[in-house]
Design an enzyme around this catalytic site. Structure first.
Site, PDB file in Angstrom:
ATOM      1  N   ASP A   1       0.814  -1.220   0.000  1.00 29.74           N
ATOM      2  CA  ASP A   1       0.000   0.000   0.000  1.00 29.74           C
ATOM      3  C   ASP A   1       0.848   1.272   0.000  1.00 29.74           C
ATOM      4  O   ASP A   1       1.958   1.281   0.525  1.00 29.74           O
ATOM      5  CB  ASP A   1      -0.952   0.016   1.220  1.00 29.74           C
ATOM      6  CG  ASP A   1      -0.205  -0.124   2.540  1.00 29.74           C
ATOM      7  OD1 ASP A   1       0.772  -0.902   2.587  1.00 29.74           O
ATOM      8  OD2 ASP A   1      -0.577   0.556   3.518  1.00 29.74           O
ATOM      9  N   GLU A   2       0.287   2.305  -0.589  1.00 29.51           N
ATOM     10  CA  GLU A   2       0.752   3.692  -0.440  1.00 29.51           C
ATOM     11  C   GLU A   2       2.227   3.905  -0.769  1.00 29.51           C
ATOM     12  O   GLU A   2       2.881   4.763  -0.177  1.00 29.51           O
ATOM     13  CB  GLU A   2       0.461   4.172   0.998  1.00 29.51           C
ATOM     14  CG  GLU A   2      -1.021   4.168   1.322  1.00 29.51           C
ATOM     15  CD  GLU A   2      -1.345   4.493   2.775  1.00 29.51           C
ATOM     16  OE1 GLU A   2      -2.384   5.133   3.006  1.00 29.51           O
ATOM     17  OE2 GLU A   2      -0.580   4.106   3.684  1.00 29.51           O
TER      18      GLU A   2
HETATM   19  C1  ACM Z   1      -3.953   1.152   4.535  1.00 27.15           C
HETATM   20  O1  ACM Z   1      -4.847   1.627   5.262  1.00 27.15           O
HETATM   21  N1  ACM Z   1      -2.878   1.856   4.251  1.00 27.15           N
HETATM   22  C2  ACM Z   1      -4.071  -0.182   3.971  1.00 27.15           C
END
Ligand code: ACM
Length: 457
Positions: free
Chosen positions: A231-232
């Site tokens: 993620d991110e």
């Molecule tokens: C997330 O909340 N960064 C998966």
């Protein structure tokens, strides 16, 4: 033979007609209790239902005669806990597992690494804990806090005894600051706001390092899944443009941009995980990474992007739904609460919305009745949670609503009836010393303060 049982017996019966391993039939009569199931899991759940009724009756009380025949709507009924931002500790994790078991939740997703702290001992790389476990979000110098491998083994066993599978998450290639603080040779740099945020996807050594870590994780956790985050990454991968190793792979592999680099990284790690005979779980960013459908589970979390869910389904991925709203329990559950998260325009995550999930709120044009949807999960991030009491306040009573959402078909849901039954559940919370939010009478349970300042509206 003459019946010699005393009144008050419990009989466990294997019933081959219970096809779903988690299905059970509980019969309570004046003579005693019968739990029928096809498997140990269902038998355990039948006993949990009986236990709930008995806990409520108390000393000298009685329980109603009933027949309960139940089978879960979803096979994946999860809770996630982030122990990187703030380390919560073994005693509280066990308490959470106890309550998950009572509610017949069966997957504990353990977010063990992130930028603020590495929380699992890896014998081959001891600096991950001696250096990487130092600090938390509130105090970057807090003494190292982490789980030893022996402690992890104990918690895995504790969970197994309660029919809960633990899925470990080692977040990569972003959210890696604590790891690269310990082993800077694998840093892929970061951004001004997120320094040293990533692993270096251009170095062969990074893949060896991470695969070695995942080998130890594989030995610790019997689950067939390993969660690798994903993620991110864009929060802090701009340095990749300048690192010679990354520039080299961009050229040699013909990668067109940093997203392609990220996908290259995820595919390399997915290959490693396949050689460990495990299945990858990743956040919904991985939907576009081209990972093999047969060996990847997607966690859909970005509620503002239902198209990620649609794309995951159309590509054939198995999916766990955990959209921030309403399934991130670090969001506040009541409009006047000040310490947790809110979304734009003050949107928050009240218990009623958890109960009705998935309902129809995200599903226009998307078939959530597809068997690709394995289940749902509540996620507890701990930027705004730093103590057991605060954790409990954010988790309860929403965990009870989550369990009903995970077990109950829409056609059987009835929020008024749930509310009535919550009186008994709140009794159980009270008897167990749980600090919960009394959503029916908020004045009785003032908000438990989080770390940092109260937020203004
Ligand atoms: C997330 O909340 N960064 C998966």
């Amino acid at each position: 033979a003459k019946e010699t049982r005393k009144k008050g017996w419990i009989q466990l019966v294997r019933n081959a007609a219970c096809y779903n391993p988690e299905e059970y039939r509980l019969t309570i009569s004046p003579e005693g209790i019968i739990v029928e199931a096809g498997c140990a899991n269902g038998c355990f759940y039948g006993l949990q239902s009986a236990l709930q009724l008995i806990s409520n009756a108390g000393e000298g009380g009685s329980i109603p005669c009933a027949v309960i025949h139940d089978t879960p709507r979803y096979g994946w009924r999860g809770m996630m806990l982030d122990e990187s931002r703030h380390f919560i500790g073994k005693a509280e994790v066990k308490k959470l597992l106890d309550f998950m078991a009572l509610h017949k939740l069966n997957k504990f997703h353990w977010h063990l690494t992130d930028s603020q702290g590495w929380r699992v001992e890896i014998r081959r790389y001891p600096l991950l804990t001696s250096v990487g476990a130092v600090g938390n979000l509130t105090d970057p110098n807090a003494p190292a806090q982490y789980y030893t491998q022996a402690e992890i083994a104990g918690i895995v066993k504790y969970a197994q005894d309660r029919f809960i599978e633990i899925i470990p998450e080692i977040d990569m290639p972003g959210h890696a600051t604590s790891a690269v603080k310990a082993y800077p040779e694998f840093s892929g740099g970061g951004s001004k706001q997120y320094p040293d945020f990533t692993f270096n996807p251009g170095k062969e050594g990074t893949y060896t390092f991470l695969t070695d870590i995942l080998k130890e994780i594989t030995n610790l956790f019997p689950s067939k899944y390993i969660h690798i985050g994903g993620d991110e990454v864009h929060f802090g991968n701009e340095q990749w443009n300048y690192l010679p190793d990354v520039r080299n792979i961009i050229k040699s592999k013909g990668l067109k941009d940093l997203v392609a680099v990220e996908h290259y990284f995820l595919n390399r790690m997915s290959d490693s995980i396949r050689t460990l005979n495990k299945t990858v779980v990743g956040w919904d960013e991985v939907v576009t990474a081209g990972l093999p459908v047969s060996n990847t589970v997607v966690m859909w979390w970005r509620q503002e992007r239902p198209e990620q869910l649609g794309e995951a389904i159309s590509k054939g991925y198995e999916i766990v739904m955990c959209p921030r709203l309403p399934l991130y329990f670090d969001f506040v559950q009541y409009p006047s609460h000040k310490y947790g998260r809110k979304w734009s325009k003050g949107e928050y995550a009240p218990i009623e919305r958890v109960y009705h999930f998935p309902g129809t709120e995200y599903t226009s044009g998307i078939s959530v009745s597809t068997p690709l949807i394995k289940g749902i999960q509540g996620n507890v991030w701990t930027e705004v949670i730093h103590t057991p009491e605060r954790l409990q306040f954010m988790v309860y009573p929403r965990l009870s609503a989550l369990a009903e959402a995970a077990w109950t078909q829409d056609s059987s849901k009835n929020y008024e009836n749930f509310n009535l039954r919550m009186n008994r559940m709140m009794n159980i919370y009270n008897k167990s010393g749980i600090t919960f939010f009394n959503y029916k009478n908020p004045d009785l349970s003032p908000e438990v303060a989080g770390p940092g300042k109260r937020k203004k509206d």
